[in-house]
Design a protein around this motif. Structure first.
Motif, mmCIF file in Angstrom:
data_model
loop_
_atom_site.group_PDB
_atom_site.id
_atom_site.type_symbol
_atom_site.label_atom_id
_atom_site.label_comp_id
_atom_site.label_asym_id
_atom_site.label_seq_id
_atom_site.Cartn_x
_atom_site.Cartn_y
_atom_site.Cartn_z
ATOM 1 N N ARG A 134 0.809 -1.230 0.000
ATOM 2 C CA ARG A 134 0.000 0.000 0.000
ATOM 3 C C ARG A 134 0.837 1.272 0.000
ATOM 4 N NH1 ARG A 134 -4.097 -0.707 4.265
ATOM 5 N NH2 ARG A 134 -4.903 -2.191 2.724
ATOM 6 N N THR A 142 -16.658 7.544 -5.712
ATOM 7 C CA THR A 142 -15.255 7.539 -5.311
ATOM 8 C C THR A 142 -14.394 8.009 -6.471
ATOM 9 O OG1 THR A 142 -15.666 5.686 -3.827
ATOM 10 C CG2 THR A 142 -13.376 6.116 -4.402
ATOM 11 N N THR A 191 -6.667 8.651 -3.470
ATOM 12 C CA THR A 191 -7.979 8.897 -2.865
ATOM 13 C C THR A 191 -8.802 7.615 -2.835
ATOM 14 O OG1 THR A 191 -7.952 11.176 -3.682
ATOM 15 C CG2 THR A 191 -10.093 10.269 -3.047
ATOM 16 N N THR A 232 -7.357 5.123 -0.196
ATOM 17 C CA THR A 232 -7.599 5.602 1.167
ATOM 18 C C THR A 232 -9.069 5.465 1.553
ATOM 19 O OG1 THR A 232 -5.757 7.174 0.963
ATOM 20 C CG2 THR A 232 -7.361 7.590 2.709
ATOM 21 N N GLU A 233 -9.960 5.829 0.627
ATOM 22 C CA GLU A 233 -11.390 5.795 0.944
ATOM 23 C C GLU A 233 -11.892 4.367 1.128
ATOM 24 O OE1 GLU A 233 -15.563 7.367 -1.023
ATOM 25 O OE2 GLU A 233 -13.743 8.600 -1.182
ATOM 26 N N VAL A 274 -10.144 1.597 1.856
ATOM 27 C CA VAL A 274 -9.543 1.004 3.057
ATOM 28 C C VAL A 274 -10.235 1.538 4.314
ATOM 29 C CG1 VAL A 274 -7.442 0.889 4.462
ATOM 30 C CG2 VAL A 274 -7.315 0.524 1.992
ATOM 31 N N HIS A 275 -10.541 2.831 4.326
ATOM 32 C CA HIS A 275 -11.235 3.429 5.470
ATOM 33 C C HIS A 275 -12.608 2.783 5.661
ATOM 34 C CE1 HIS A 275 -12.442 6.426 8.392
ATOM 35 N NE2 HIS A 275 -13.494 6.731 7.658
ATOM 36 N N ARG A 276 -13.326 2.569 4.560
ATOM 37 C CA ARG A 276 -14.648 1.926 4.659
ATOM 38 C C ARG A 276 -14.516 0.512 5.219
ATOM 39 N NH1 ARG A 276 -17.315 3.007 -1.246
ATOM 40 N NH2 ARG A 276 -17.028 5.267 -1.342
ATOM 41 N N GLN A 277 -13.511 -0.210 4.727
ATOM 42 C CA GLN A 277 -13.319 -1.579 5.196
ATOM 43 C C GLN A 277 -13.002 -1.609 6.690
ATOM 44 O OE1 GLN A 277 -10.181 -2.883 2.559
ATOM 45 N NE2 GLN A 277 -11.606 -3.566 0.971
ATOM 46 N N GLN A 278 -12.216 -0.657 7.151
ATOM 47 C CA GLN A 278 -11.845 -0.621 8.573
ATOM 48 C C GLN A 278 -13.018 -0.225 9.462
ATOM 49 O OE1 GLN A 278 -8.550 2.106 8.319
ATOM 50 N NE2 GLN A 278 -7.048 0.478 7.965
ATOM 51 N N GLU A 279 -13.991 0.492 8.868
ATOM 52 C CA GLU A 279 -15.150 0.933 9.652
ATOM 53 C C GLU A 279 -16.220 -0.137 9.783
ATOM 54 O OE1 GLU A 279 -16.608 4.582 7.916
ATOM 55 O OE2 GLU A 279 -15.705 5.715 9.552
ATOM 56 N N ARG A 280 -16.122 -1.182 8.958
ATOM 57 C CA ARG A 280 -17.151 -2.229 9.021
ATOM 58 C C ARG A 280 -17.068 -2.939 10.370
ATOM 59 N NH1 ARG A 280 -15.839 -4.931 3.176
ATOM 60 N NH2 ARG A 280 -16.693 -3.275 1.871
#
Length: 233
Positions: free
Chosen positions: A186, A209, A215, A218-219, A221-227
């Motif tokens: 990454r 997106t 961008t 980052t977006e 990966v952020h969504r995946q981490q928020e699940r």
């Protein structure tokens, strides 16, 4: 077209497609290089009614009509094509939508997909090469074993900036998926995207997106981490 037990003819099917032609749809499609005016929801409904018809699919492809070819890709049997047929079809695919559907709906489900991926990626025709990169992106996400991801990043770094549009788009997609799906690569994927700035200023509608790789990575990966983590039974 009424329900029927006999095999529908190419003339009957193309006549129905002509009846679905909408000038407003054509105007929008032509801005993207697709010369047809059939609403894709209606096209899919027709395909669902026809079901799988390999012979008719080949005949529709032979018409060289974009709407007929899109329909043919929905009613064909993907595994029935040999490698040479798919190679010929890709080179005949004049429009972006036909090209994309051929790769995604047919080639990806065909046993020759890996051989074609390797051959197409090295092809001097950038549109053909873009199909190879699309198949590579599929492997990056679903079957990365055996892929040299560092070498793919080397190629992206050296060639993407000056690649023709379709090839550049496919290479950028691969770059983004490497960054999203492989955390160990990454930082380099982000750095390549930031340095090359490919698609940095691409107009992105609200809620979508950006295709700019840093961008995009980052977006997602952020969504995946928020699940939320699924609860253990």
């Amino acid at each position: 077209m009424p329900e029927q037990t006999t095999e529908p003819t190419v003339a009957e099917v193309t006549a129905e497609l002509a009846g679905l032609e909408d000038p407003r749809v054509r105007a929008v499609n032509e801005k993207h290089g697709d010369d047809h005016g059939v609403n894709l929801t209606r096209l899919r409904a027709l395909a669902k009614r026809l079901k799988t018809r390999p012979a008719l699919a080949r005949d529709l492809w032979a018409t060289d009509d974009t709407a007929a070819r899109l329909l043919s890709l929905l009613i064909c049997r993907p595994k029935s094509y040999d490698r040479a047929e798919l190679d010929t079809m890709l080179r005949e695919a004049r429009t972006p939508k036909v090209h994309d559907w051929l790769v995604n709906y047919v080639v990806k489900k065909n046993p020759h997909a890996e051989e074609l991926r390797v051959a197409w990626t090295a092809d001097p025709d950038p549109v053909v090469a873009s199909a190879g990169w699309a198949l590579t992106t599929e492997r990056v996400t679903k079957k990365p074993a055996g892929l040299d991801l560092a070498a793919l990043l080397d190629t992206v770094e050296s060639e993407m900036k000056d690649a023709p549009d379709r090839l550049q788009w496919a290479m950028n997609h691969c770059l983004a998926r490497i960054g999203i799906d492989h955390p160990e690569h990454r930082p380099r994927a982000l750095a390549i995207g930031e340095r090359l700035e490919v698609l940095k200023d691409y107009p992105t509608p609200p809620g979508c997106t950006s295709p700019y790789a840093p961008t995009w990575i980052t977006e997602i990966v952020h969504r995946q981490q928020e699940r939320p983590t699924p609860a253990k039974p």
